[in-house]
Design an enzyme around this catalytic site. Structure first.
Site, PDB file in Angstrom:
ATOM      1  CG  ASP A  20       6.704  -2.250   1.399  1.00 20.98           C
ATOM      2  OD1 ASP A  20       6.067  -1.659   0.246  1.00 20.98           O
ATOM      3  OD2 ASP A  20       6.298  -2.801   2.203  1.00 20.98           O
ATOM      4  CG  HIS A 135      -7.245  -1.355   6.834  1.00 22.73           C
ATOM      5  ND1 HIS A 135      -8.363  -1.244   6.023  1.00 22.73           N
ATOM      6  CD2 HIS A 135      -6.621  -0.161   6.345  1.00 22.73           C
ATOM      7  CE1 HIS A 135      -8.375  -0.254   5.028  1.00 22.73           C
ATOM      8  NE2 HIS A 135      -7.377   0.498   5.555  1.00 22.73           N
ATOM      9  CG  ASP A 172      -9.055   5.829   5.972  1.00 25.08           C
ATOM     10  OD1 ASP A 172      -7.913   6.172   6.714  1.00 25.08           O
ATOM     11  OD2 ASP A 172      -8.884   5.069   4.919  1.00 25.08           O
ATOM     12  CG  HIS A 174      -7.765   2.843   2.240  1.00 28.84           C
ATOM     13  ND1 HIS A 174      -7.078   4.031   2.807  1.00 28.84           N
ATOM     14  CD2 HIS A 174      -7.127   2.452   0.863  1.00 28.84           C
ATOM     15  CE1 HIS A 174      -6.221   3.923   1.971  1.00 28.84           C
ATOM     16  NE2 HIS A 174      -6.054   3.466   0.794  1.00 28.84           N
ATOM     17  CG  ASP A 265      -6.695   7.686   3.561  1.00 25.89           C
ATOM     18  OD1 ASP A 265      -8.013   8.063   3.992  1.00 25.89           O
ATOM     19  OD2 ASP A 265      -6.448   6.529   3.944  1.00 25.89           O
ATOM     20  CE1 TYR A 305      -1.023   6.761   5.484  1.00 23.87           C
ATOM     21  CE2 TYR A 305      -3.001   6.462   4.067  1.00 23.87           C
ATOM     22  CZ  TYR A 305      -2.358   6.164   5.068  1.00 23.87           C
ATOM     23  OH  TYR A 305      -2.901   5.131   5.745  1.00 23.87           O
TER      24      TYR A 305
HETATM   25  C1  X5A Z   1      -5.222   3.276   7.338  1.00 23.84           C
HETATM   26  C2  X5A Z   1      -4.946   3.029   6.012  1.00 23.84           C
HETATM   27  C3  X5A Z   1      -4.204   2.250   4.019  1.00 23.84           C
HETATM   28  C4  X5A Z   1      -3.522   0.929   3.386  1.00 23.84           C
HETATM   29  C5  X5A Z   1      -3.028   1.093   1.890  1.00 23.84           C
HETATM   30  C6  X5A Z   1      -2.372  -0.178   1.371  1.00 23.84           C
HETATM   31  N1  X5A Z   1      -4.273   2.102   5.377  1.00 23.84           N
HETATM   32  N2  X5A Z   1      -2.236  -0.023   0.012  1.00 23.84           N
HETATM   33  O1  X5A Z   1      -5.301   4.205   5.183  1.00 23.84           O
HETATM   34 ZN    ZN Z   2      -6.949   4.816   4.612  1.00 24.76          ZN
END
Ligand code: X5A
Ligand code: ZN
Length: 688
Positions: A20, A135, A172, A174, A265, A305
């Site tokens: 994935d 999330h 973060d 996101h 990230d 990441y």
């Molecule tokens: C915690 C976090 C990111 C999810 C990305 C999905 N989640 N494309 O960084």
């Molecule tokens: Zn994130």
């Protein structure tokens, strides 16, 4: 007090079992990389390490439905095919037989951290966890997140510790929509998130990630979204967001606890974020937050990441939590146009709810303030006596910024009454002086330095200054008879310049004029808070009256002093405090603790002996890295103070770009094409 590091190796157990491409970046090596570098840099050893324990189901129930908890518990017994089928029911999620245990450990780690901080066992800390949490929602896993670690920690802090105001800072890259949903109608939790948004074209593609989502009902104004509409945001953009948005808001909110959804990230090199902020930036963000809530900052890992940036940024965060001076930020401090547009759209959406963000309140009120008085700039060189002192007596000092093992973090040079003060044990009480002859040569430059008391105080002060200039001491406090303060400051500036300093920031609280004989040549940035008038006599010579309220003072520090300090990147900050009516010790403490951050800790405070004892008691711990005391009740800035700040900003923005915040100045912003990563600049404005 110490810094906690909460961790458990078992959180590395969960991993993706099938193919994935979206989920494969969330892997066990993330924790190993972070912990490995913490060890290698000797940081883990300096923390109070706590071994995480699994949260109870009652604790999970603070946020999640019993059915959802039962469903996740059930995944322990599923085979690979079943796990994959269940994972497909959610957006960007994978389950592993160990997911339930890992996710409970992650929640447990966040709770232990909050307990350790709120019981006073430690001052602050970091929980290194997997899976991330921000999330995840009441009954749904999402974006690699299973249980909402930070949201549960906030509920726990309210319920078990009786807190009424919690700030969550989600840096973060996101949007932590899970946290937003959980607290959207709750005014006791202020949720701030910046995130890659690209006008809704980036995951999780939600309309409610935009700046105009401000919360619901009682919670309106307590959800604060800063959407980034382009990639490539860097240190200057992040700092602009903190100085012009988050910190003003946060001081007005006055949290009792700060939780950080610490995803990395948002750092350079990350494939998800595609941003440009360097790891050092997170040390700055952490130390800026440390001035809130008595320093009770709990950071909990979210995303991140790119292992190299992740590990370095985690180290920077921990170093900042430990109170170490933080490395200065490299690169030009120019926020990009797209960042300023985002900040502007946030201000437009949030101004109704926050006094501290109402920049234009004064516009309708007081139309005229004094305009800056034009004066010839650049008076050159000093008097012959000064030149002589510099030429003859300045001994060659060893190279600056040397990092010898014998570095003293902080020293104080005190005499008279204040010499008997109790100080933190690590603070060096400095009694040595520079040579008598040399002191006398400097003293001959000023009548006020001729008396015996002034002379011996000067000798000690110069020794301390030398210690800082040659990197043996990081910061210090000195006291001098009131009548000799201005002259001593001038000597300090001269000595620093002759030592090779290229950027000295002088912040004078209380009226104090620029020493007439010093050239305005760009090496000294002079900031007088408490001057007679609002004036930028040059780019480097600024004065403003003492703000009248706490809100006005905060505006001045966050909206003027810090942007200038970050733009100027001083090698040393000289802070001097004279009689300043209405200024209280907590204000001075806050200024000092905030100035430490852009100055890499190198702050030298020059006080008047008469008022020193109390101020030393306040400043010593703060320069040493303790959190400043609370400012007390927030009272918004007066129209005059707002106007003064606006006037100075307009004057100074062309050179000091970090002052920019308003849309009318967007033309001055830096290019958005800072890197090949940044796409073509959008012409449609988010705020229009
Ligand atoms: C915690 C976090 C990111 C999810 C990305 C999905 N989640 N494309 O960084
Ligand atoms: Zn994130």
């Amino acid at each position: 007090m110490g810094t906690a590091l909460v961790y458990h190796e078992d959180m590395t157990a969960a991993r993706l079992l099938w193919d994935d491409p979206e989920c494969e970046i969330e892997r066990p090596e993330r924790l190993a990389a972070a912990l490995g570098l913490l060890r290698q840099r000797g940081l883990e050893q300096r923390c109070r390490c706590l071994s995480a324990a699994e949260a109870s189901e009652a604790e999970l129930g603070l946020v999640h439905s019993p059915e959802y908890v039962a469903l996740v518990r059930g995944t322990q017994a599923l085979d690979e095919g079943e796990l994959q089928a269940l994972s497909r029911q959610y957006d960007a999620v994978y389950f592993h037989p160990s997911t339930f245990r890992c996710a409970r450990l992650a929640v447990g780690a966040a709770l232990q951290l909050v307990d350790a901080v709120l019981t006073g066992a430690v001052r602050n800390g970091l929980a290194l966890v997997r899976p991330p949490g921000h999330h995840s929602q009441r009954a749904a896993a999402n974006g690699f997140c299973v249980f909402n670690n930070v949201a549960i920690a906030a509920k726990h802090a309210k319920q078990k510790h009786g807190l009424n105001r919690i700030l969550i800072v989600d840096w973060d890259v996101h949007h932590g929509q899970g946290i937003q949903y959980i607290f959207e109608d709750d005014p006791s939790v202020l949720y701030f998130s910046w995130h890659r948004y690209e006008h809704g074209r980036f995951w999780p593609f939600l309309r409610e990630s935009d700046a105009d989502a401000v919360g619901q009902g009682q919670g309106r104004g307590f959800t604060v979204n800063l959407p980034w509409n382009q990639v490539g945001m860097g240190n200057a953009d992040y700092l602009a967001a903190f100085l012009h948005v988050l910190l003003p808001l946060a001081f007005e909110f006055d949290p009792e606890l700060v939780l950080v959804s610490a995803g990395f990230d948002s750092a350079i090199g990350d494939p998800e974020g595609q941003m440009q902020a360097t790891p050092e930036c997170f040390a700055h963000l952490t130390q800026l937050l440390h001035t809130l809530a008595g320093g009770r900052v709990c950071a909990v890992l979210e995303g991140g990441y790119y292992l190299d940036s992740l590990a370095k940024s985690v180290c920077m965060t921990v170093q900042a939590l430990l109170g170490d001076p933080v490395p200065s930020l490299q690169g030009p401090m120019i926020p990009c146009q797209s960042a300023l547009e985002s900040i502007q759209s946030l201000l437009a959406a949030q101004a109704p709810y926050w006094t501290s963000l109402q920049q234009d309140r004064a516009l309708m009120l007081s139309p005229s303030i004094c305009s800056p008085e034009e004066r010839p700039l650049g008076l050159l060189s000093g008097s012959p006596a000064c030149e002589a002192a510099v030429a003859v007596l300045n001994p060659p000092l060893p190279g600056r910024h040397s990092t010898s093992a014998s570095t003293v973090h902080m020293a104080v040079a005190l005499m008279g009454l204040s010499a008997t003060l109790a100080l933190p044990p690590e603070v060096l009480r400095q009694e040595a002086s520079v040579g008598r002859e040399e002191t006398e040569a400097w003293a001959r430059t000023h009548e006020s330095l001729a008396q015996d008391v002034a002379l011996s105080a000067l000798g000690r002060f110069l020794f301390l200054l030398d210690g800082i200039l040659n990197g043996k001491v990081t910061c210090g406090i000195a006291a001098i008879p009131a009548c000799a303060r201005a002259a001593t400051l001038e000597v300090a500036i001269r000595r620093s310049l002759s030592h090779g300093a290229e950027r000295l920031l002088c912040v004078a609280l209380g009226e104090l004029d620029w020493p007439l004989e010093l050239a305005d040549d760009g090496r000294i940035l002079w900031l007088n808070i408490g001057g007679k008038e609002v004036a930028a006599r040059s780019t480097f010579h600024i004065s403003t009256p003492l703000p009248r309220t706490t809100g006005g003072f905060l505006n001045c520090i966050l909206g003027l002093v810090l942007p200038l300090a970050y733009s100027f990147q001083p090698e040393l900050v000289l802070v001097t405090v004279g009689p300043a009516q209405g200024l209280q010790e907590p204000h001075v403490a806050l200024l000092a603790s905030l100035l430490r951050v852009p100055a890499a800790g190198r702050v030298l405070a020059l006080l008047e002996e008469e008022s020193a004892p109390q101020l030393v008691r306040t400043l010593a711990p703060v320069l040493h890295g303790e959190a400043p005391p609370s400012l007390g009740a927030f009272l918004g800035a007066s129209p005059e103070d707002i106007q003064a700040l606006k006037h100075l900003r307009e004057q100074l923005e062309p050179l000091w770009k970090l002052l920019q915040v308003a849309s009318e100045t967007l033309g001055e912003a830096g290019s958005c094409l800072k890197s090949p990563l940044r796409g073509p600049s959008y012409t449609d404005k988010a705020c229009s």
